[in-house]
Design a protein around this motif. Structure first.
Motif, mmCIF file in Angstrom:
data_model
loop_
_atom_site.group_PDB
_atom_site.id
_atom_site.type_symbol
_atom_site.label_atom_id
_atom_site.label_comp_id
_atom_site.label_asym_id
_atom_site.label_seq_id
_atom_site.Cartn_x
_atom_site.Cartn_y
_atom_site.Cartn_z
ATOM 1 N N ARG A 1 0.837 -1.213 0.000
ATOM 2 C CA ARG A 1 0.000 0.000 0.000
ATOM 3 C C ARG A 1 0.868 1.259 0.000
ATOM 4 N NH1 ARG A 1 -5.196 -0.350 0.211
ATOM 5 N NH2 ARG A 1 -6.276 -2.215 0.949
ATOM 6 N N LYS A 2 1.956 1.203 0.746
ATOM 7 C CA LYS A 2 2.867 2.345 0.762
ATOM 8 C C LYS A 2 3.495 2.544 -0.616
ATOM 9 C CE LYS A 2 6.643 4.275 3.492
ATOM 10 N NZ LYS A 2 7.589 4.063 4.601
ATOM 11 N N TYR A 3 3.811 1.442 -1.279
ATOM 12 C CA TYR A 3 4.364 1.527 -2.633
ATOM 13 C C TYR A 3 3.323 2.081 -3.609
ATOM 14 C CZ TYR A 3 6.599 0.045 -6.986
ATOM 15 O OH TYR A 3 7.168 0.029 -8.232
ATOM 16 N N ASN B 1 -0.195 1.067 -9.602
ATOM 17 C CA ASN B 1 -0.119 0.162 -10.750
ATOM 18 C C ASN B 1 -1.025 -1.036 -10.506
ATOM 19 O OD1 ASN B 1 1.730 -2.333 -9.853
ATOM 20 N ND2 ASN B 1 2.513 -0.456 -8.885
ATOM 21 N N ASP B 2 -1.450 -1.664 -11.571
ATOM 22 C CA ASP B 2 -2.409 -2.769 -11.482
ATOM 23 C C ASP B 2 -1.796 -4.014 -10.848
ATOM 24 O OD1 ASP B 2 -4.303 -1.182 -12.656
ATOM 25 O OD2 ASP B 2 -3.912 -1.907 -14.697
ATOM 26 N N LYS C 1 -1.881 -7.787 -6.153
ATOM 27 C CA LYS C 1 -1.262 -8.462 -5.008
ATOM 28 C C LYS C 1 -1.981 -8.114 -3.714
ATOM 29 C CE LYS C 1 3.464 -8.741 -6.854
ATOM 30 N NZ LYS C 1 4.883 -8.328 -6.642
ATOM 31 N N ILE C 2 -2.312 -6.835 -3.555
ATOM 32 C CA ILE C 2 -3.006 -6.392 -2.340
ATOM 33 C C ILE C 2 -4.363 -7.078 -2.228
ATOM 34 C CG2 ILE C 2 -4.087 -4.422 -1.200
ATOM 35 C CD1 ILE C 2 -1.844 -2.681 -2.351
#
Length: 315
Positions: A83-85, A91-92, A97-98
């Protein structure tokens, strides 16, 4: 001309050091990335632990931390870093991944590895506002106050590759419970004859190096030695009914301190701590109406227990 050359040399040395550190961080990033491709999660973790404080601000560090935690099965931590990234580089792929990890957490629970680094406490720079109560210990005739309270502004940072915490503090304390027995000895009278004793201002500086002895997802515990300097100045006069006094303009005292501190960190929300400080100076020169300048014994220690609230935290 010489001054300009000197400044130029210093600037060159500074930027050389910065570039050298950046080159080392680049090596750690590449090594961690290679380890993750081979599913060597612990190797990647060790490489990322070597990254400098400035290197941790690099967005690649954030992405690799997310991948490393996902590799180790630390799903909650992986989501945190992803989330920080995403906040910096939407980006999709990362969003997928999240979504996948959050769905897995909802079905199967969170992290598998409860021994992972507590990234929310001892692994980042921080600032604390501490409030504590203080009890004075020692012989009755050698302690001029019994208790008080203090506020401490603390700045902390990780040390020795996150195996310890280094803290710097500024104390602003008040001692509010004077020991009449000590003042009675100074004035050659009885404790019941003493009155009008003022509080004492008790500022100081301290430094602590505390090895991290325990850590999990939410808590970290660090314990270690402290050293510093403290001062004590009365805020009023003390009198006896016989007319003698100990004057506040002569009652100013300073002493080095040595001690030990233990601190419990709960995420990056608050901390609790206890510390013991021994004042190494053993005498105080006072002035009374009966005897001009004489030494009084002052052998005391301070035990403080309190809480700290984060005022700044470098995620």
């Amino acid at each position: 001309m010489r001054r300009a050359c000197f400044i130029a040399i210093l600037s060159l040395l500074f930027f050389t050091q910065v570039f050298a550190q950046s080159a080392k961080d680049e090596q750690y990033f590449k090594a961690a990335q290679s380890a993750l491709k081979e599913k060597k999660c612990d190797v990647a973790l060790r490489e990322l632990q070597l990254v400098s404080i400035d290197g941790k601000d690099d967005i690649r560090y954030v992405e690799l931390m997310g991948e490393m935690h996902e590799c180790k099965g630390n799903k909650d931590e992986a989501v945190f870093f992803y989330r920080k990234y995403m906040a910096a580089r939407p980006n999709d792929t990362t969003q997928f991944k999240i979504n996948y990890l959050e769905s897995d957490i909802a079905k199967n629970g969170g992290s598998n590895d409860t021994r992972n680094i507590n990234y929310k406490s001892t692994n980042r720079n921080y600032k604390l506002l501490n409030l504590a109560g203080t009890a004075i210990t020692g012989k009755r005739n050698e302690c001029n106050y019994n208790s008080g309270f203090k506020m401490t502004l603390t700045r902390g940072r990780p040390a020795f590759h996150h195996h310890a915490v280094l803290e710097f503090g500024v104390d602003l304390g008040i001692l509010v419970s004077p020991n009449k027995e000590w003042y009675a000895n100074a004035l050659y009278t009885y404790p019941e004859k003493i009155h009008s004793i003022g509080a004492a201002f008790n500022p100081g500086l301290n430094i602590a190096l505390m090895p991290v002895v325990y850590k999990n997802k939410k808590l970290s515990v660090a314990v270690g030695p402290t050293a510093g300097f403290t001062m004590l100045a009365t805020l009023g006069h003390s009198y006896s009914s016989f007319g003698g006094s100990v004057n506040d303009d002569n009652f100013f005292w300073s002493s080095p301190i040595l001690g030990v501190r233990g601190r419990v960190y709960y995420k990056h929300i608050f901390t609790a701590f206890a510390e013991y400080n021994k004042l190494t100076r053993s005498k105080l020169s006072v002035n009374s109406d009966y005897n001009e300048y004489f030494d009084m014994p002052v052998k005391m220690s301070m035990i403080s227990i309190g809480v700290g609230i984060y005022t700044s935290f470098n995620e």
